[in-house]
Scaffold this motif. Sequence first.
Motif, short mmCIF file in Angstrom:
data_model
loop_
_atom_site.label_atom_id
_atom_site.label_comp_id
_atom_site.label_asym_id
_atom_site.label_seq_id
_atom_site.Cartn_x
_atom_site.Cartn_y
_atom_site.Cartn_z
N UNK A 25 0.57 -1.59 -0.22
CA UNK A 25 -0.07 0.00 0.15
C UNK A 25 0.74 1.25 -0.26
N UNK A 26 1.81 1.30 0.50
CA UNK A 26 2.69 2.22 0.77
C UNK A 26 3.41 2.40 -0.57
N UNK A 27 4.05 1.63 -1.14
CA UNK A 27 4.73 1.87 -2.28
C UNK A 27 3.39 1.92 -3.77
N UNK A 28 2.52 1.69 -3.22
CA UNK A 28 1.49 2.61 -4.13
C UNK A 28 0.92 4.23 -4.09
N UNK A 29 1.35 4.22 -2.69
CA UNK A 29 1.16 6.03 -2.73
C UNK A 29 2.36 6.51 -2.65
N UNK A 30 2.81 5.50 -2.95
CA UNK A 30 4.36 6.71 -3.44
C UNK A 30 4.28 6.61 -5.13
N UNK A 31 3.71 5.38 -5.76
CA UNK A 31 4.11 5.56 -7.08
C UNK A 31 2.90 6.34 -7.31
N UNK A 199 -11.90 3.65 4.85
CA UNK A 199 -10.81 3.61 2.56
C UNK A 199 -10.65 2.47 2.62
N UNK A 200 -10.42 1.93 0.84
CA UNK A 200 -10.38 1.01 0.46
C UNK A 200 -8.98 1.12 0.17
N UNK A 201 -8.75 -0.25 0.56
CA UNK A 201 -7.66 -1.47 -0.54
C UNK A 201 -7.47 -1.15 -1.07
N UNK A 202 -6.34 -0.91 -2.05
CA UNK A 202 -5.37 -0.48 -3.49
C UNK A 202 -4.50 -1.52 -4.08
N UNK A 203 -4.81 -2.22 -5.22
CA UNK A 203 -4.17 -3.37 -5.46
C UNK A 203 -3.73 -1.90 -6.57
N UNK A 204 -2.23 -2.40 -7.27
CA UNK A 204 -1.80 -2.04 -8.26
C UNK A 204 -2.56 -2.79 -10.14
N UNK A 205 -2.95 -1.77 -10.29
CA UNK A 205 -4.10 -2.52 -11.52
C UNK A 205 -2.97 -1.28 -12.92
N UNK A 206 -1.37 -1.67 -12.80
CA UNK A 206 -0.37 -1.25 -14.17
C UNK A 206 0.21 -2.54 -13.59
N UNK A 207 0.07 -3.41 -12.44
CA UNK A 207 0.79 -4.82 -12.49
C UNK A 207 0.22 -5.87 -12.16
N UNK A 208 -1.13 -6.11 -11.74
CA UNK A 208 -2.33 -6.43 -12.00
C UNK A 208 -3.23 -6.85 -12.71
N UNK A 209 -3.40 -7.68 -13.67
CA UNK A 209 -4.39 -7.74 -14.77
C UNK A 209 -4.69 -9.42 -15.60
N UNK A 396 -7.71 9.99 -5.42
CA UNK A 396 -8.69 10.00 -4.13
C UNK A 396 -8.38 11.00 -3.58
N UNK A 397 -7.75 10.00 -2.46
CA UNK A 397 -6.71 10.46 -1.61
C UNK A 397 -6.08 11.73 -1.30
N UNK A 398 -5.52 11.74 -1.98
CA UNK A 398 -4.58 12.81 -2.07
C UNK A 398 -4.92 13.83 -2.67
N UNK A 399 -6.34 13.63 -3.71
CA UNK A 399 -6.99 15.16 -4.34
C UNK A 399 -7.51 15.38 -2.91
N UNK A 400 -8.19 14.75 -1.89
CA UNK A 400 -8.61 15.27 -1.06
C UNK A 400 -8.14 16.54 0.36
N UNK A 401 -6.36 15.80 -0.33
CA UNK A 401 -4.94 16.10 0.73
C UNK A 401 -4.97 17.23 -0.19
N UNK A 402 -4.67 17.80 -0.60
CA UNK A 402 -5.48 19.07 -1.64
C UNK A 402 -6.41 19.61 -1.45
N UNK A 403 -7.25 19.51 -1.27
CA UNK A 403 -7.70 20.71 -1.49
C UNK A 403 -8.06 20.79 -0.12
N UNK A 404 -7.99 20.10 0.93
CA UNK A 404 -8.06 20.51 2.85
C UNK A 404 -6.62 21.59 2.58
#
Length: 414
Positions: A25-31, A199-209, A396-404
Motif C-alpha cells: 500500500x505504501x508503495x502504491x501511495x508513492x507510485x 478507506x478502500x485498500x488498493x491494488x496496483x492495476x498497472x501490475x495486476x491484470x 482520490x486520497x491525494x485529491x482530498x489532501x490537496x483540497x485541505x
Amino acid sequence: MRKPVLTIFYQFNPWNTTIGGIQTLIKNFIKYAPSNFEVRLVGTTSSFAPLTPTGGDRNQVIGKWQEAELAGRVINFLPLFALENDNVRHFVPTTLKYTTALLGRCFASDFMHFHRLEPTLAALKWRGEKTLFVHNDIRTQMQAGGDKKAILWRRFPTAYFALEKFLLGQFNQILSCNTEAIELYQQHYPKIAERVAYIKNSFDDKIFYPLSREEREASRWELASRLGLAKDTRFVLFAGRLHPQKDPILLVRAFAALNIANAHLLLAGDGELATELRAEIHRLGLSNQATMLGAVAQTEIAQLHRISHVFVLSSAYEGLPLVALEALASGTPVVTTRCGETPKLLTTNTGVVCEQHTPKCIADSLRKVLLHPENYPTEFCIRAAQPYAASTVVNEVYSQMWQRWEQQNQLAFV
C-alpha cells in the motif's frame, strides 16, 4: 506556492523484496503520488540494499535524508537503522526498535501517514495533519488463537488499549479498510468518532491484470514444465508472510485433505514459520505436490496470480488483504476463511468463503473451485476488484489532501 510535504512512516526498505500488504500500500501511495506533492519515507535499511539514486552516494546512510527513485517517483528517504530481513520476526520487536529510533527526533510535515500505532508516541508534539491507517481489527487480532508470541501485545492487552486511548486523540484521520474496526473505534472513542472513516485498500492495476485464455494456458504449461509437473496441473496459490496470522500450517493440512492428484500448492512468501512449514509438508507426504518459493518480487507474484487456478487465504484474522484484490484483478477466484473484509467482497461467482476454520472446510472449498472453474468466470473476478484500483483510490486520497491544503493556505492569507 511550495509543494505540500507528505511523510510516510513504516519500518521497511521499499527496495528490498519485502512481504506484506502495508508495504504494498505504501508503495502504491508513492507510485501514484501526484507531482504537486513532495513525498518522504522514514524507513529502515540493510547492509546489502543500495538505493536507486538520482545522484550522489549509492549507499543508504542511516539517519540522513537521501534522494532516491522508487517506481518511477523521486522521493526523499531516511533509514533509521539497519534491518537485514523484515520478513522474519526478531527477538526485539521491529516496531519497538523503530519507535525508539524516532523518539527525540522531529519529522513534522504538512501530512504524516502512520501504519502502526506505537511509533506515533514520538509524534505527539509534531505539528501537521496526522493520519493513522488501521489494517486489522485489533480486538479480533488480540483474541485470535495460536502462539501468543505472534503478537506481543496479546500478553499485555490492558497496556495496549491504554496506549491506544492515549495516542488516538492526536490524529486528524483514522482510516481503516476493516468495517468492524471502524465500528469499534467509533463506539469506544465517541469524542473522535467523526475522524474515523473507511478507506478502500488498493491494488496496483498497472501490475495486476488478466491474461487471455490462450496466454494463461501457455503460461501454466510453462510453469508446470519448469517444475517437472504434468501439463494438466491445477495450481493453488498462497502468497503472504509465513506467520501465525496467515496460518499456512492449516493450509498445507487442508491441501493434504484435498486429495486431487493433479493439484499443486505454490507457497510464495517467507517468515518465521518457514522451517516448521517445510517439515509439515514433508510429514504429510506433500513434497511433490507443494513448492515453497520463498520471498517473490511483485512482478513474479503478479504472474503467479494470472496463471493460478485459485488463490487461497487461511488467515486467522485480516483487514482487507491486498493479495485477495490482486488475485481477483488477475481473473483468479479466491477461497478464504471467514475473517476481515474479503468475505464481504466475494460473490458466488468470484470465490468461496469457508465457514469453519478447519482443514476439511478449506479443502472442500478448494475442491469446488478446482473441479468447477466454469462457475468462477474471469470477468466476474475482474469486475469485483475494479473499484479498488490504486490509480483511482490513491488519487482520490491525494485529491482530498490537496483540497485541505489549499483551504489551509487560503485561511492563512485571510
